[in-house]
Design an enzyme around this catalytic site. Sequence first.
Site, short mmCIF file in Angstrom:
data_model
loop_
_atom_site.label_atom_id
_atom_site.label_comp_id
_atom_site.label_asym_id
_atom_site.label_seq_id
_atom_site.Cartn_x
_atom_site.Cartn_y
_atom_site.Cartn_z
N HIS A 506 0.83 -1.21 0.00
CA HIS A 506 0.00 0.00 0.00
C HIS A 506 0.87 1.27 0.00
CE1 HIS A 506 -3.54 2.51 1.29
NE2 HIS A 506 -2.54 3.26 1.71
N GLU A 507 1.74 1.35 0.98
CA GLU A 507 2.56 2.57 1.10
C GLU A 507 3.48 2.72 -0.11
OE1 GLU A 507 1.72 4.80 3.06
OE2 GLU A 507 0.40 3.56 4.30
N HIS A 510 1.76 4.55 -2.89
CA HIS A 510 1.91 6.00 -2.75
C HIS A 510 3.30 6.42 -3.25
CE1 HIS A 510 -1.74 6.80 -0.56
NE2 HIS A 510 -1.40 6.08 0.49
N HIS A 513 3.49 6.70 -6.89
CA HIS A 513 2.78 7.90 -7.32
C HIS A 513 3.71 9.12 -7.20
CE1 HIS A 513 -1.39 10.15 -6.98
NE2 HIS A 513 -0.85 10.27 -8.17
ZN LIG Z 1 -2.63 5.31 2.01
#
Ligand SMILES: [Zn+2]
Length: 723
Positions: A506-507, A510, A513
Amino acid sequence: MLRTKILTTTMNLILFGATAAVLQPAEVFAKAATAALPASNPFAHESTLPFHAPPFDKIKDADYQPAIEAGMREQIAEIGKIAASKDEPTFANTIEAMERSGQTLNRVGAVFGAITSANTNETLQKVQAAVAPKLAEHQDAIYLNDKLFQRVKKLYDARASLGLDAEQTELVERYYRNFVRAGAQLGEADKAKLRELNKEESTLTTEFGTKLLAASNAGAVIVSDKAELAGLSDADIAAAADAAKARKQEGKYALTLQNTTQQPAQVSLENRATREKLFEASTMRAEHGDANDTRAIIQRLAVLRAERAKLLGYPNYAAYTLEDQMAKTPEAAEKLMTDMVPAATAKARGEAAAMQALIDKENGGFKLAPWDWQHYAEKVRKAQYDLDESQIKPYLEINRVLQDGVFYAANQMYGLTFKERKDIPVYHPDVRVFEVFDKDGTSLALFYADYWKRDSKRGGAWMDNFVGQSGLLGTKPVVFNVCNFTKPAAGQPALISWDDATTMFHEFGHALHGMFSNVKYPTLSGTGVPRDFVEFPSQFNEHWASDPKVFANFAKHYQTGAPMPAELVEKIKKSKTFDQGFATVEYLAAALLDMSWHSLPADAAKQDVDAFEKKTLHDFKIDMYEVPPRYRTSYFAHIWGGGYAAGYYAYLWSEVLDHDAFYWFREHGGMTRENGQRFRDMVLSRGSTEDMAKMYRDFRGRDPSVEPLLEQRGLKEESPAAK
Ligand SMILES: [Zn+2]
């Protein structure tokens, strides 16, 4: 979760210094001219390290405050020049000039924000308390500067005829909107009132964070008798002994609190009384009526925000906040949630019934309570799926998950490669740094990983930048991930849970991104997108953790290197939607609490914290005794201490996008370099250079559908074609 950039985002656009609001311009400039930052301060100049990485070997606690204050003064001077210019406003002399301003403040702000979250101490907390209201004033002094606003407005009104490209047009519109939303069109008396509200809010937000960290640390359950910990693994007991030792309670055991209501130890704790104690400690952590009680702050924050919204012409804070999100209105966000309540509570009730049946079969003689949920869910999981968390853990060694899972997936999708850099200084010995190379071998970014929990770190997991990507400034991304995994006791293997592994993906979503950002202007760069879009790339990246090819590559036994047995993999797959009723209900309860607190009109915003919480959950029919909210109001850091006020729904909103996008991959051949490149080109590299709904539609070929989310959470039968 993505940590809000309390300092960095507010700083991109900020001008004028702390005292500008009360001083005349001449005095401001006189002040700005004095007190340059001494060259010995590591923030006085751009870092000479690769990628302008922060020189943590040189930065001392005492360096932050002078750098922040000097940074504000520097920006005063820069912005003062822009506002006072006699030249006709142009994109270059106004918008672009603002984008270039405040570089010292950005530099120190990014590091300060990171360190005060991941490795704080009393000195830094004092600095934070001292600078927070000044930074709020600093921001207001920019947005409430009428001369400056008139220049922005002139450009905004003429934007169609200025020969701007799409990104520049988006930026002009963004600036104009930000100014208006910050109160630029208010009269002087209302501007003064707004400044006071902002200043007080920023002070209280900081205070909330400090109190909650203290409350969570103080809330650790101390156990003297090892028998009360029956069920915990030897490694967990050793970690609890270490935690007690760190609290000067040598010989005892400390069960430390994570930020959520439910605590991971509940799964294994066999002693019902210990589970109840831990649950009480967690849910009441900030409600002891002592110095760490957060309720008075919350009461005041709700009022301040409602008053601010009213001043700016909105019925409530949620309406104000949602306006520039993808959802656009609180009604749209609330509808997504309330539509799911019946299916989610029905599924959770079914889960509870299965647990009660098990309790009764064991002649337990009690009714399922919230502190029993994790424990019995795990037992039901074992019974129904013959699956046991402790069977999985030996296959999840953290370094393998990182290198052969997270990094491997990024290689398969995007062609990235990684090399550890031991020469880059770090802020704590647990932190690791990697250089990231693009598909053609060119250097793309730096990535810092800080995975272990410690008392100096706030709860949760997040990503942010030390340096953001910008074509204008010629900077490449320096990004970091912070998590709160339980550190193994000395000499133990670093095994993590499946949840932890998913959090790493998940992290890192980011992080991608941030690293793939390929835009010109800092304001539009990387993860600087609406909150209800920002969790899309991260949640999307979670899907690859269970992709068969990726999973087989990292899930290997820590001692033998043997792959996870096929039947265990099959069991994990089958249990995918297990306990999703619980997960959905605890999330919806928290998100609806958030939306309700921020939907109060100014004249009714002062509420008794516990009574309002109770009534809200009841009104939304989501008051399940066995499933309390994921965060109760009094320790809901996302909304009182972070930037997710009226924004916690954003995870669900983004989740609609992430499952829908994942289905696109499924329909188009899955994890291929070609599909990855398309996603990178159309989404991950674009920052917020255009309307997010349009960006998504262009990628998907249509608007997002909620069906994939419902199917993946087991709230709706999966259509055979989709499998
Ligand atoms: Zn998040």
